[in-house]
Design a protein around this motif. Structure first.
Motif, PDB file in Angstrom:
ATOM      1  N   SER A   1      76.129 -33.996  54.555  1.00 56.44           N
ATOM      2  CA  SER A   1      77.034 -34.648  55.307  1.00 56.44           C
ATOM      3  C   SER A   1      76.190 -36.088  55.512  1.00 56.44           C
ATOM      4  CB  SER A   1      76.757 -34.143  56.713  1.00 56.44           C
ATOM      5  OG  SER A   1      75.525 -34.228  57.281  1.00 56.44           O
ATOM      6  N   LEU A   2      74.709 -36.004  54.930  1.00 49.38           N
ATOM      7  CA  LEU A   2      74.091 -37.433  54.988  1.00 49.38           C
ATOM      8  C   LEU A   2      74.464 -38.103  53.429  1.00 49.38           C
ATOM      9  CD1 LEU A   2      70.481 -36.467  55.630  1.00 49.38           C
ATOM     10  CD2 LEU A   2      71.915 -37.480  57.205  1.00 49.38           C
ATOM     11  N   ILE A   3      74.775 -37.422  52.439  1.00 48.23           N
ATOM     12  CA  ILE A   3      75.394 -37.791  51.290  1.00 48.23           C
ATOM     13  C   ILE A   3      76.969 -38.457  51.458  1.00 48.23           C
ATOM     14  CG2 ILE A   3      76.193 -37.242  48.804  1.00 48.23           C
ATOM     15  CD1 ILE A   3      73.927 -35.020  49.140  1.00 48.23           C
ATOM     16  N   LEU A   4      77.653 -37.915  52.160  1.00 50.78           N
ATOM     17  CA  LEU A   4      78.635 -38.399  52.379  1.00 50.78           C
ATOM     18  C   LEU A   4      78.918 -39.540  53.318  1.00 50.78           C
ATOM     19  CD1 LEU A   4      80.669 -35.009  52.957  1.00 50.78           C
ATOM     20  CD2 LEU A   4      80.997 -36.285  50.901  1.00 50.78           C
ATOM     21  N   GLU A   5      77.900 -39.585  54.397  1.00 52.96           N
ATOM     22  CA  GLU A   5      77.823 -40.817  54.923  1.00 52.96           C
ATOM     23  C   GLU A   5      77.294 -42.036  54.184  1.00 52.96           C
ATOM     24  OE1 GLU A   5      76.381 -38.455  59.248  1.00 52.96           O
ATOM     25  OE2 GLU A   5      74.949 -39.607  58.119  1.00 52.96           O
ATOM     26  N   GLU A   6      76.177 -41.814  53.405  1.00 51.07           N
ATOM     27  CA  GLU A   6      75.598 -42.875  52.679  1.00 51.07           C
ATOM     28  C   GLU A   6      76.697 -43.548  51.697  1.00 51.07           C
ATOM     29  OE1 GLU A   6      71.259 -41.039  52.346  1.00 51.07           O
ATOM     30  OE2 GLU A   6      72.513 -41.109  50.221  1.00 51.07           O
ATOM     31  N   GLU A   7      77.703 -42.651  51.196  1.00 51.14           N
ATOM     32  CA  GLU A   7      78.696 -42.975  49.852  1.00 51.14           C
ATOM     33  C   GLU A   7      79.978 -43.574  50.338  1.00 51.14           C
ATOM     34  OE1 GLU A   7      77.368 -43.462  47.109  1.00 51.14           O
ATOM     35  OE2 GLU A   7      75.514 -42.405  47.090  1.00 51.14           O
ATOM     36  N   ILE A   8      80.417 -42.970  51.689  1.00 51.17           N
ATOM     37  CA  ILE A   8      81.653 -43.261  51.984  1.00 51.17           C
ATOM     38  C   ILE A   8      81.476 -44.279  53.180  1.00 51.17           C
ATOM     39  CG2 ILE A   8      83.822 -42.534  53.055  1.00 51.17           C
ATOM     40  CD1 ILE A   8      83.452 -39.897  51.737  1.00 51.17           C
ATOM     41  N   PRO A   9      82.056 -45.634  53.053  1.00 61.31           N
ATOM     42  CA  PRO A   9      82.043 -46.536  54.063  1.00 61.31           C
ATOM     43  C   PRO A   9      82.207 -46.022  55.209  1.00 61.31           C
ATOM     44  CG  PRO A   9      82.673 -47.561  52.136  1.00 61.31           C
ATOM     45  CD  PRO A   9      82.892 -46.027  51.663  1.00 61.31           C
ATOM     46  N   ALA A  10      81.594 -46.585  56.467  1.00 63.03           N
ATOM     47  CA  ALA A  10      82.058 -46.098  57.871  1.00 63.03           C
ATOM     48  C   ALA A  10      83.418 -46.244  58.268  1.00 63.03           C
ATOM     49  CB  ALA A  10      80.866 -46.555  58.950  1.00 63.03           C
ATOM     50  N   ASP A  11      83.862 -47.460  57.763  1.00 63.61           N
ATOM     51  CA  ASP A  11      85.040 -47.994  58.200  1.00 63.61           C
ATOM     52  C   ASP A  11      86.363 -46.998  57.604  1.00 63.61           C
ATOM     53  OD1 ASP A  11      84.824 -48.902  55.884  1.00 63.61           O
ATOM     54  OD2 ASP A  11      85.802 -50.904  56.312  1.00 63.61           O
ATOM     55  N   LYS A  12      85.838 -46.403  56.566  1.00 59.32           N
ATOM     56  CA  LYS A  12      87.081 -45.570  55.771  1.00 59.32           C
ATOM     57  C   LYS A  12      86.915 -43.964  56.459  1.00 59.32           C
ATOM     58  CE  LYS A  12      88.624 -48.733  53.065  1.00 59.32           C
ATOM     59  NZ  LYS A  12      88.370 -48.812  51.607  1.00 59.32           N
ATOM     60  N   ARG A  13      85.971 -43.690  57.239  1.00 60.54           N
ATOM     61  CA  ARG A  13      85.808 -42.175  57.601  1.00 60.54           C
ATOM     62  C   ARG A  13      85.576 -42.082  59.119  1.00 60.54           C
ATOM     63  NH1 ARG A  13      80.681 -41.558  58.755  1.00 60.54           N
ATOM     64  NH2 ARG A  13      79.108 -43.000  57.622  1.00 60.54           N
ATOM     65  N   SER A  14      85.578 -40.708  59.287  1.00 59.65           N
ATOM     66  CA  SER A  14      85.234 -40.330  60.763  1.00 59.65           C
ATOM     67  C   SER A  14      83.643 -39.882  60.637  1.00 59.65           C
ATOM     68  CB  SER A  14      85.932 -38.933  60.929  1.00 59.65           C
ATOM     69  OG  SER A  14      85.793 -37.913  60.073  1.00 59.65           O
ATOM     70  N   GLU A  15      83.145 -39.564  61.796  1.00 56.51           N
ATOM     71  CA  GLU A  15      82.077 -38.713  61.608  1.00 56.51           C
ATOM     72  C   GLU A  15      82.365 -37.117  60.616  1.00 56.51           C
ATOM     73  OE1 GLU A  15      79.131 -39.289  62.222  1.00 56.51           O
ATOM     74  OE2 GLU A  15      79.140 -40.634  64.079  1.00 56.51           O
ATOM     75  N   ILE A  16      81.410 -37.158  59.992  1.00 49.20           N
ATOM     76  CA  ILE A  16      81.487 -36.050  58.926  1.00 49.20           C
ATOM     77  C   ILE A  16      81.539 -34.627  59.796  1.00 49.20           C
ATOM     78  CG2 ILE A  16      80.678 -34.792  57.033  1.00 49.20           C
ATOM     79  CD1 ILE A  16      81.223 -37.593  56.477  1.00 49.20           C
ATOM     80  N   VAL A  17      82.561 -33.484  59.399  1.00 49.81           N
ATOM     81  CA  VAL A  17      82.550 -32.404  59.973  1.00 49.81           C
ATOM     82  C   VAL A  17      82.090 -31.476  58.860  1.00 49.81           C
ATOM     83  CG1 VAL A  17      84.086 -30.776  61.124  1.00 49.81           C
ATOM     84  CG2 VAL A  17      84.557 -33.125  61.246  1.00 49.81           C
ATOM     85  N   VAL A  18      81.435 -30.491  59.260  1.00 52.11           N
ATOM     86  CA  VAL A  18      80.654 -29.424  58.291  1.00 52.11           C
ATOM     87  C   VAL A  18      81.517 -28.248  58.721  1.00 52.11           C
ATOM     88  CG1 VAL A  18      78.803 -28.183  57.608  1.00 52.11           C
ATOM     89  CG2 VAL A  18      78.478 -30.528  58.541  1.00 52.11           C
ATOM     90  N   VAL A  19      82.213 -27.470  57.824  1.00 51.48           N
ATOM     91  CA  VAL A  19      83.177 -26.288  57.868  1.00 51.48           C
ATOM     92  C   VAL A  19      81.922 -25.223  57.148  1.00 51.48           C
ATOM     93  CG1 VAL A  19      85.137 -25.029  57.293  1.00 51.48           C
ATOM     94  CG2 VAL A  19      85.193 -27.501  57.873  1.00 51.48           C
ATOM     95  N   SER A  20      81.469 -24.452  58.105  1.00 52.98           N
ATOM     96  CA  SER A  20      80.580 -23.362  57.615  1.00 52.98           C
ATOM     97  C   SER A  20      80.570 -22.061  58.259  1.00 52.98           C
ATOM     98  CB  SER A  20      79.212 -23.945  57.482  1.00 52.98           C
ATOM     99  OG  SER A  20      78.232 -23.259  56.930  1.00 52.98           O
ATOM    100  N   GLY A  21      80.287 -20.831  57.561  1.00 52.16           N
ATOM    101  CA  GLY A  21      80.014 -19.771  58.382  1.00 52.16           C
ATOM    102  C   GLY A  21      80.187 -18.579  57.580  1.00 52.16           C
ATOM    103  N   PRO A  22      80.277 -17.261  58.028  1.00 48.40           N
ATOM    104  CA  PRO A  22      80.379 -16.156  57.065  1.00 48.40           C
ATOM    105  C   PRO A  22      81.563 -15.848  56.586  1.00 48.40           C
ATOM    106  CG  PRO A  22      80.492 -15.482  59.545  1.00 48.40           C
ATOM    107  CD  PRO A  22      80.105 -17.040  59.472  1.00 48.40           C
ATOM    108  N   SER A  23      81.940 -16.274  55.332  1.00 42.51           N
ATOM    109  CA  SER A  23      83.193 -16.027  54.803  1.00 42.51           C
ATOM    110  C   SER A  23      83.242 -16.031  53.382  1.00 42.51           C
ATOM    111  CB  SER A  23      83.920 -17.623  54.935  1.00 42.51           C
ATOM    112  OG  SER A  23      83.191 -18.497  54.615  1.00 42.51           O
ATOM    113  N   HIS A  24      83.792 -14.989  52.756  1.00 40.62           N
ATOM    114  CA  HIS A  24      84.106 -14.639  51.612  1.00 40.62           C
ATOM    115  C   HIS A  24      85.344 -15.048  50.901  1.00 40.62           C
ATOM    116  CE1 HIS A  24      80.259 -12.703  50.663  1.00 40.62           C
ATOM    117  NE2 HIS A  24      80.664 -11.457  51.462  1.00 40.62           N
ATOM    118  N   ALA A  25      85.658 -15.759  49.920  1.00 42.78           N
ATOM    119  CA  ALA A  25      87.064 -16.599  49.610  1.00 42.78           C
ATOM    120  C   ALA A  25      87.810 -15.443  49.336  1.00 42.78           C
ATOM    121  CB  ALA A  25      86.770 -17.430  48.502  1.00 42.78           C
TER     122      ALA A  25
END
Length: 338
Positions: free
Chosen positions: A119-143
């Motif tokens: 999320s820090l990488i995405l915050e650094e590389e995508i300008p704040a006026d082009k994005r929301s706060e980053i959302v992390v989708v994570s948990g116990p999940s096999h594709a």
């Protein structure tokens, strides 16, 4: 929720499975990737046989090789690319994105060298006026299970609760359910670091150890994940949740987990280079082991399992010797935090 347009960056197993979830919910899904043959296969045959031999995707799911076309007019952008290329892809997105979108990611790892969360990488590389706060989708999940619509519960974490709730609504349905969380540090570190413990759990299995050893490495592994996460500012309770112990259980006990399979092969005496070549997919736990080991050294956090796995992978220490060293470490109280 009214129909949303979502660009899914990365047509791997998890990106494909999440695309199907979003499509099932009536959203317009655009998968972007850089392998022309794979993009053509998704569009023409509605399959992604590199990952799912027997699955046919809905023909409404479209794949794109051109990033600007994939991003045109979308409401949300979901990153599901390997950790090591997250920054590069974020830079490419920033270069062509012409409107504000919700940005989320579903990858698990730490950036090599910088040791930064994604999320820090995405915050650094995508300008704040082009994005929301980053959302992390994570948990116990096999594709492999989500793609056949098996019941799956995971977490949507963001510093902005309303954005997390948007993502929760975007994905949730009768077989796929999200819970919100505002502890981004905890959710991301749990998702990244559990892959290391899964490699260790697989190695124990490959060596022939049983359920006692499996329970030991998962439990003590969670303790050291929590130690590092709390040092970085996480809420310790997060590690008792879906993105913590839940993800550690599913990744540290299942043949579906490429990290567990890699560890199992190491335990049976296979060479790492051969394992990586045969896997055909990124084994995030391998690179994350180095990042976590270096981070623990830098912050002075006691992580004996991570250190042992690091020495096996990067210093060619014999696995049996590594286990002997752990079993003969200085005695500790169970709840010691240093």
């Amino acid at each position: 929720m009214e129909k949303q347009k979502i660009a899914v960056l990365g047509p791997g197993s998890w990106g494909t499975a999440l695309s199907q979830v979003l499509n099932d919910n009536g959203h317009e899904v655009r998968i972007w990737g850089n392998l022309a043959d794979q993009i053509d296969e998704i569009n023409q045959d509605h399959t992604n046989k590199r990952y799912f031999k027997d699955i046919v995707l809905d023909e409404k799911i479209k794949a794109y090789h051109d990033l600007s076309q994939a991003l045109d007019g979308v409401d949300a952008v979901l990153f599901v690319v390997p950790t090591k290329v997250t920054r590069l892809v974020a830079q490419q997105v920033a270069a062509v994105l012409d409107h504000k979108v919700t940005v989320l990611h579903a990858s698990k790892g730490l950036e090599p060298d910088s040791h930064k969360r994604l999320s820090l990488i995405l915050e650094e590389e995508i300008p704040a006026d082009k994005r929301s706060e980053i959302v992390v989708v994570s948990g116990p999940s096999h594709a492999e299970e989500t793609i056949v619509r098996d019941i799956t519960l995971i977490t949507a974490a963001s510093k902005d609760l309303e954005t997390a709730k948007y993502v929760q609504t975007l994905f949730s349905n009768h077989y796929f359910r999200l819970y919100t969380n505002t502890d981004v540090v905890g959710v991301e570190t749990a998702g990244a670091l559990k892959n290391i413990i899964a490699v260790g759990a697989g190695a124990l299995h490959g060596l022939g150890f049983g359920d006692n050893a499996k329970a030991a490495i998962i439990t003590r592994g969670l303790a050291e994940i929590t130690r590092l996460g709390v040092k970085l500012g996480a809420n310790p309770l997060t590690y008792s949740g879906l993105s913590g112990v839940g993800d550690l259980i599913v990744t540290g006990t299942s043949i579906h987990s490429r990290n567990w399979r890699a560890g199992d092969a190491l335990g049976r005496g296979e060479k790492l280079a051969d394992i990586e070549a045969n896997m055909g997919m990124v084994i995030e736990g391998i690179s994350t082991t180095r990042a976590a080991y270096e981070l623990a050294q830098e912050l002075g956090v006691y992580m004996p399992i991570t250190q042992a796995i690091y020495r096996v992978i990067y210093e060619d220490l014999d696995i049996k010797e590594a286990i002997h060293d752990i079993m003969n470490n200085e005695f500790k109280a169970e709840n010691e935090w240093s």
